[in-house]
Design a protein around this motif. Structure first.
Motif, short mmCIF file in Angstrom:
data_model
loop_
_atom_site.label_atom_id
_atom_site.label_comp_id
_atom_site.label_asym_id
_atom_site.label_seq_id
_atom_site.Cartn_x
_atom_site.Cartn_y
_atom_site.Cartn_z
N PRO A 373 0.82 -1.21 0.00
CA PRO A 373 0.00 0.00 0.00
C PRO A 373 0.85 1.26 0.00
N ASP A 374 0.45 2.23 -0.82
CA ASP A 374 1.13 3.53 -0.96
C ASP A 374 2.51 3.38 -1.59
N TYR A 375 2.78 2.23 -2.20
CA TYR A 375 4.02 2.03 -2.95
C TYR A 375 3.67 1.62 -4.38
N SER A 376 4.66 1.66 -5.22
CA SER A 376 4.48 1.17 -6.58
C SER A 376 4.38 -0.35 -6.57
N SER A 377 4.05 -0.90 -7.72
CA SER A 377 4.04 -2.34 -7.90
C SER A 377 5.12 -2.72 -8.90
N TYR A 378 5.47 -3.99 -8.86
CA TYR A 378 6.48 -4.49 -9.80
C TYR A 378 6.03 -5.87 -10.27
N THR A 379 6.07 -6.09 -11.57
CA THR A 379 5.64 -7.38 -12.12
C THR A 379 6.80 -8.04 -12.85
N TYR A 380 6.79 -9.36 -12.83
CA TYR A 380 7.85 -10.11 -13.50
C TYR A 380 7.29 -11.47 -13.91
N ALA A 381 7.73 -11.96 -15.05
CA ALA A 381 7.26 -13.24 -15.57
C ALA A 381 8.39 -14.27 -15.51
N PHE A 382 8.05 -15.46 -15.03
CA PHE A 382 9.00 -16.57 -14.96
C PHE A 382 8.42 -17.75 -15.74
N ASP A 383 9.12 -18.14 -16.77
CA ASP A 383 8.72 -19.31 -17.55
C ASP A 383 9.74 -20.41 -17.27
N ILE A 384 9.34 -21.38 -16.46
CA ILE A 384 10.26 -22.48 -16.10
C ILE A 384 9.69 -23.82 -16.58
N ARG A 385 8.97 -23.75 -17.68
CA ARG A 385 8.39 -24.98 -18.23
C ARG A 385 9.45 -25.94 -18.74
N SER A 386 10.56 -25.39 -19.24
CA SER A 386 11.58 -26.25 -19.85
C SER A 386 12.76 -26.53 -18.93
N LYS A 387 12.68 -26.08 -17.67
CA LYS A 387 13.79 -26.30 -16.75
C LYS A 387 13.92 -27.79 -16.41
N LYS A 388 15.16 -28.26 -16.41
CA LYS A 388 15.42 -29.67 -16.14
C LYS A 388 16.20 -29.88 -14.85
N LYS A 389 16.60 -28.79 -14.20
CA LYS A 389 17.36 -28.93 -12.97
C LYS A 389 17.04 -27.79 -12.02
N TYR A 390 17.48 -27.97 -10.79
CA TYR A 390 17.25 -26.97 -9.75
C TYR A 390 18.08 -25.72 -10.04
N GLU A 391 17.44 -24.55 -9.89
CA GLU A 391 18.15 -23.28 -10.06
C GLU A 391 17.67 -22.29 -9.01
N GLU A 392 18.56 -21.40 -8.62
CA GLU A 392 18.22 -20.29 -7.73
C GLU A 392 18.28 -19.01 -8.55
N ILE A 393 17.16 -18.33 -8.63
CA ILE A 393 17.05 -17.11 -9.44
C ILE A 393 17.00 -15.93 -8.49
N ASN A 394 17.95 -15.01 -8.63
CA ASN A 394 18.00 -13.83 -7.76
C ASN A 394 17.28 -12.67 -8.44
N LEU A 395 16.33 -12.09 -7.74
CA LEU A 395 15.58 -10.96 -8.26
C LEU A 395 15.39 -9.94 -7.14
N ASN A 396 16.13 -8.85 -7.22
CA ASN A 396 15.97 -7.76 -6.26
C ASN A 396 14.98 -6.74 -6.83
N VAL A 397 14.08 -6.28 -5.99
CA VAL A 397 12.98 -5.43 -6.43
C VAL A 397 13.05 -4.10 -5.67
N LYS A 398 12.90 -3.01 -6.41
CA LYS A 398 12.86 -1.69 -5.79
C LYS A 398 11.47 -1.09 -6.01
N LEU A 399 10.84 -0.71 -4.91
CA LEU A 399 9.53 -0.05 -4.98
C LEU A 399 9.68 1.40 -4.52
N PHE A 400 8.80 2.25 -5.00
CA PHE A 400 8.92 3.68 -4.67
C PHE A 400 7.58 4.21 -4.17
N LYS A 401 7.65 5.29 -3.38
CA LYS A 401 6.47 5.88 -2.77
C LYS A 401 5.97 7.11 -3.51
N THR A 402 6.79 7.66 -4.39
CA THR A 402 6.39 8.85 -5.14
C THR A 402 6.69 8.65 -6.62
#
Length: 650
Positions: A373-402
């Motif tokens: 609430p009172d912050y921006s939103s952030y959207t991201y799409a992950f398509d892991i349909r073809s993944k064959k092994k374990y992975e760690e995906i790093n995604l840092n997100v910055k939200l803003f108030k103005t």
């Protein structure tokens, strides 16, 4: 036996020589042993080894963070069992540290144990047994460690025994045990006096409250079950049981939830079970390594056979921070199926540092939305349909108030930047939160506006129509930079251009040239008609006619008020006609023309070119300062200087 085996080989493979057979009979011991298949229970059972083991104390009930970097476990402290935390570094678990704030919440009689760390590492569930009363508590991770524990409360906690919680990866379901007052179904086990438990689960409601616990059905609950652990996929449940058919003590069993919501028949984890108590497992999201309690004494690790591993997962993790302050914030994370829009999970980042971890099953495509609430939103799409092994995906997100809003104001007709007054107010409010002017060169004004509100922007300038623009940032906002382009429309004044003969006042066919002295605007129209002129501007008016008339000029000033009409009289070009020239000026005591004089002289030259038979007599005069003789000479010089621009234009 060896000779018999060699005889069978001879029957099946005639290509072997007699010499080879005789050698085998004489030296049967050299026949190589057949190695165990790579997926055999024996092979994986041999990978078992101590992972966290201190000979001076008992380690028990490990729980692991989703990325496999942190383990929290129960160990025997100075007086009773308490919680400790260790982190892995360079493949080795470091010296455990006491979780002081939680451990100090009990007294000398308290047993604090059965921890369950949420997969994102932000929440810790455990139970505390004090004077025979066992209940479940939770704590949240803060900058300086774990918070003061809080009771999870009803309907999970009751007046009876609740313990060994296990939180699902999405935080929506809590598994735990309660006393099984009915006891085991096995007749043999009924003969034994024992404290028997059953496995329950509670689902978190939309309001955030926990729902009424439900006892898991058979074949999960059969006799005395213990220590349920839900894996990262949310569908694989490992628990311990003393049911008949095991190797002895408590053995570990695994059951998987199918697409119909039914638990499969529990399968014994034979590769790790022994005649001792084997229980309290934990597995990271990668799913290949299990940590568990062996013989109620130490924490061991073992490699899990592929066919017994949970459904394959990927991890998405990172930090959610305030873009301006750089500090972590607690935000909601909503994951939906990319094709059905079904909500897969809802979770939140840690409110202190913004850390989050989300576990996703491979083979699907997901959409992420990060919001607060009172912050921006952030959207991201992950398509892991073809993944064959374990992975760690790093995604840092910055939200803003103005948001950064740039208001660009231009003149609608000339597309030129202009100065305008800009006022901004919240919808439904009377006071202005912004009242500023745009830059004179760029026409721009930049402001920062808080999110979560609706605004009304009003742009106005003298002699222009005001513009009101709604600006809504009360709902979903993804982008921070906004540009509003405003074109102010000038107010217009209708002016009648009346052109007539100077003598008889009859209308004259003519051309009227209006030059805007405020800006570079030129309007050419026929005489004796209406023309729309910009309010607040000054116009220079030049009237000409090809009907044998001299030109005439005047001015229109629309800065002081409305002008409804102008009347211009044209003089007929006849013998001895006198044309009074306007704005032919000289510097004092000089025959040098002022710059403004050339405008009128240019009109004269144009008139003479259009009428080649026209002869013009030029008269000049001075003021009465100085002697008559001096002024006569100066007048003559001034008359001659008027002819110079005419010669230069021929």
């Amino acid at each position: 036996m060896r000779i018999f085996m060699t005889y069978r080989l001879l029957c099946l493979a005639l290509v072997l020589s007699w010499a080879s057979i005789l050698t085998a009979q004489v030296n049967p011991q050299i026949t190589p042993a057949v190695p165990a298949p790579i997926d055999s229970m024996v092979y994986y059972g041999n990978t078992k080894k101590p992972a966290i083991s201190d000979p001076n104390q008992i380690e028990y009930a490990p729980t692991i963070q989703g990325d496999g970097r942190v383990i929290i476990f129960e160990a025997q402290g100075k007086i009773s069992y308490q919680l400790f935390q260790t982190k892995i570094s360079e493949g080795k678990w470091q010296k455990p540290e006491s979780i002081t704030k939680i451990n100090e919440s009990g007294d000398s009689t308290s047993l604090i144990g059965g921890p369950s760390l949420s997969f994102d590492g932000n929440e810790l569930y455990f139970f505390k047994d004090a004077k025979g009363n066992s209940e479940i508590l939770f704590s949240t991770r803060q900058k300086d460690g774990w918070s003061q524990p809080e009771l999870i409360g009803a309907p999970i906690n009751s007046s009876g025994y609740e313990g060994f919680p296990s939180i699902s990866a999405d935080g929506s379901t809590l598994y735990f045990v309660r006393q099984n007052v009915e006891g085991p179904t096995s007749k043999e086990l009924k003969k034994e006096a024992q404290f028997c438990l059953s496995i329950y689960k509670s689902v978190r409601e939309k309001s955030g409250k926990w729902g009424t616990p439900e006892k898991l059905p058979r074949p999960i609950n059969q006799d005395c079950e213990k220590a349920p652990k839900i894996m990262a996929d949310g569908r694989t449940l490992i628990f311990s049981s003393n049911r008949p058919g095991g190797k002895g003590g408590y053995d570990m069993y695994q059951s998987k939830l199918n697409d119909l919501g039914e638990w499969g028949m529990p399968e014994s984890l034979a590769f790790v079970n022994t005649d001792k108590d084997d229980q309290l497992p934990c597995i990271s999201a990668e799913g290949d390594l299990m940590y568990y309690t062996y013989n109620n004494n130490d924490i061991y690790s073992v490699v899990i056979p592929p066919k017994l591993r949970q459904f394959m997962n990927n991890i998405v993790q990172g930090f959610i921070t305030d873009e301006d302050s750089k500090k972590g914030i607690g935000a909601e994370i909503v994951v939906t199926d990319a094709f059905t829009s079904e909500v897969v999970l809802r979770t939140e980042s840690n409110s202190d540092d913004g850390r989050y971890t989300v576990v996703l099953p491979v083979g699907r495509s997901f959409n992420f939305e990060f919001r607060k609430p009172d912050y921006s939103s952030y959207t991201y799409a992950f398509d892991i349909r073809s993944k064959k092994k374990y992975e760690e995906i790093n995604l840092n997100v910055k939200l803003f108030k103005t948001v950064h809003l740039s208001i660009n104001v231009n003149d609608h007709e000339f597309f030129e930047p202009m100065v305008a007054e800009v006022t901004i107010q919240e919808k439904g409010q009377d006071n202005f939160i912004i009242d500023k002017k745009t830059n004179a060169l760029t026409g721009r004004l930049s402001v920062d506006l808080p999110l979560g509100k609706e605004y009304l922007i009003v742009v106005k300038a003298p002699y222009f129509k005001r513009e009101a623009i709604p600006f809504n940032v009360s709902s979903l906002v993804i982008y921070r930079e906004f540009d509003k382009f405003v074109e102010l429309v000038p107010e217009k004044v209708e002016v009648a251009l009346n052109v007539a003969d100077m003598v008889n006042n009859s209308k004259v066919k003519s051309k009227v040239l209006l030059k805007n002295k405020t800006r570079g605007e030129v309007i050419e129209v026929d005489g004796n008609q209406m023309v729309s002129l910009r309010a607040g501007d000054r116009y220079e008016v030049e009237v000409t006619s090809d009907q044998g008339y001299a030109f005439n000029s005047t001015a229109i000033d629309l800065t002081t008020g409305k002008v409804n009409s102008i009347d211009v009289k044209l003089m007929k070009l006849e013998l001895n006609a006198q044309l009074a020239l306007k704005d032919i000026n000289f510097e004092s005591n000089s025959d040098k023309l002022s710059d403004v004089s050339f405008i009128e002289l240019t009109r004269v030259i144009t008139l003479m070119k259009e009428n080649p038979t026209l002869k013009v007599e030029i008269d000049a005069h001075t003021d009465d300062i100085g002697s008559d003789n001096y002024n006569l000479i100066l007048s003559n010089k001034r008359a001659k200087s008027v002819t110079r621009p005419e010669k230069s234009l021929h």
